[in-house]
Design a protein around this motif. Structure first.
Motif, short mmCIF file in Angstrom:
data_model
loop_
_atom_site.label_atom_id
_atom_site.label_comp_id
_atom_site.label_asym_id
_atom_site.label_seq_id
_atom_site.Cartn_x
_atom_site.Cartn_y
_atom_site.Cartn_z
N TRP A 34 1.79 -7.03 -5.36
CA TRP A 34 1.00 -6.35 -4.34
C TRP A 34 -0.46 -6.89 -4.40
N PHE A 72 -7.87 0.15 1.22
CA PHE A 72 -6.79 0.57 1.28
C PHE A 72 -6.13 1.65 0.25
N VAL A 214 -0.85 -8.09 7.27
CA VAL A 214 -1.80 -7.11 6.57
C VAL A 214 -2.47 -6.44 7.89
N LEU A 217 0.13 -4.53 10.55
CA LEU A 217 0.69 -3.52 10.01
C LEU A 217 -0.09 -2.46 9.48
N VAL A 218 -0.88 -2.94 8.22
CA VAL A 218 -1.68 -1.84 7.46
C VAL A 218 -2.84 -1.40 8.43
N LEU A 222 -2.93 2.53 9.80
CA LEU A 222 -4.11 3.40 9.46
C LEU A 222 -4.76 3.81 10.73
N VAL A 249 1.03 6.21 6.93
CA VAL A 249 1.71 5.51 6.06
C VAL A 249 3.12 5.03 6.56
N ILE A 252 2.82 2.24 9.24
CA ILE A 252 2.96 0.93 8.86
C ILE A 252 4.43 0.16 8.97
#
Length: 352
Positions: A34, A72, A214, A217-218, A222, A249, A252
């Motif tokens: 991670w 994050f 990232v 998706l992230v 969000l 969450v 994502i």
């Protein structure tokens, strides 16, 4: 000893040392992975911090770590705080549902076409004592006989995850600080193993794939959570912040957001707020359509030069095989595979 025998023994020694290291550090491999993903994704941020701080790499690494943690971890912390606030009531509900059974809501019978069948199934499973445990056979639900047991098990799992998050953030700082030296060493090993030209071709693809994934998706997930959370708040959804965090969450993961805003719409429908339920379902559908059909394919596919189908297979296949970390590993693997597929063309025409 012949030269080829010495080479074979040397290779075996190196492999044994790598396997021993993986065995010793296996508990920390996931947080390290991670941290590596976050470091690659936010490396331009670190380089900007180095420039701002006048080349003070330690201070730049600390600032970049704080910023990355805020971006994050803050949504996660808000969700955990809201969940902790609702935990006693939720724990009591789960324990009671498992011990005494859970009666079906009245609106289940009114579901078009399949309402009677769903209600019958509900009464035969969830409506029976310990029906939840039988439905989730093999899970820890079978042992949840009281609210305190629910809180204890959930708290232990949450503490375990928080320790992983904290260790990943700590590793992120050192990855920033020693990133240049680590990159040089990895490039040297890769060039030694598969050749400098070929290694350079593949090494250039990984950071692009990670950053695109990232971002696509992230950050998009969000953003979906924030936009839908505003809708939850306006619609008067109970614990709107908690639902927004859960939506962010789930968003994502491709096709995960409908599970969240669909559950919210059903909750509003069960409370008799039909107009609000329809509005949430429509708002969620609009956001989902824009995110999954326009924003994400553009951010991931255009950056990695992958077809949308390859991106989707990489994401879903990664989640299926590796869990949440597979969201980022899957697209990287697909990017490297497509690079291998077109390797000859890339080597003959490096700029193509």
């Amino acid at each position: 000893m012949k030269e080829n025998q010495r080479d074979a023994l040397s290779a075996c020694f190196s492999l044994a040392l790598v396997l021993a290291t993986l065995f010793v550090t296996q508990r920390f491999l996931l947080p390290l992975l991670w941290a590596a993903i976050l470091c690659i994704a936010t490396w331009p941020l670190y380089r900007r911090m180095v420039s701002v701080t006048g080349g003070r790499e330690v201070i730049a690494a600390l600032l970049a770590t704080v910023v990355a943690a805020l971006v994050f971890v803050t949504p996660l912390a808000l969700g955990v705080a809201q969940a902790a606030h609702q935990a006693p009531a939720l724990a009591q509900f789960i324990a009671s549902a498992n011990t005494d059974g859970l009666a079906p809501p009245d609106w289940v019978a009114r579901i078009p076409f399949a309402g009677a069948e769903i209600q019958e199934w509900w009464l035969a499973t969830l409506g029976q004592p310990h029906g939840l445990a039988h439905l989730l056979h093999g899970s820890s639900v079978a042992h949840l006989q009281s609210a305190s047991e629910v809180l204890k098990r959930t708290g232990a799992g949450l503490l375990h995850r928080l320790i992983d998050v904290g260790f990943a953030i700590l590793c992120l700082f050192f990855f920033y600080k020693d990133g240049n030296a680590l990159q040089r060493q990895v490039n040297a090993i890769g060039a030694h193993l598969i050749g400098e030209v070929r290694w350079t071709l593949y090494a250039l693809k990984v950071p692009v794939a990670v950053r695109a994934t990232v971002n696509g998706l992230v950050l998009v997930g969000l953003a979906e959570g924030v936009l839908l959370g505003i809708g939850y708040q306006l619609a008067g959804v109970p614990s709107a912040v908690l639902w927004a965090a859960a939506t962010g969450v789930l968003a994502i993961i491709p096709f995960g957001a409908p599970l969240a805003f669909g559950a919210v719409a059903l909750l509003l429908l069960a409370k008799g707020a039909t107009v609000a339920a329809i509005a949430i379902a429509a708002w969620g559908a609009v956001i989902l359509f824009v995110a999954d059909h326009a924003v994400r394919p553009a951010m991931i596919g255009n950056a990695t030069k992958l077809p949308f189908l390859a991106v989707l297979i990489g994401i879903l296949g990664g989640v299926e095989t590796l869990g949440l970390i597979g969201l980022f590993v899957g697209p990287v693997v697909m990017t490297l595979f497509v690079t291998l597929w077109h390797e000859e063309r890339h080597l003959r025409h490096p700029l193509s």
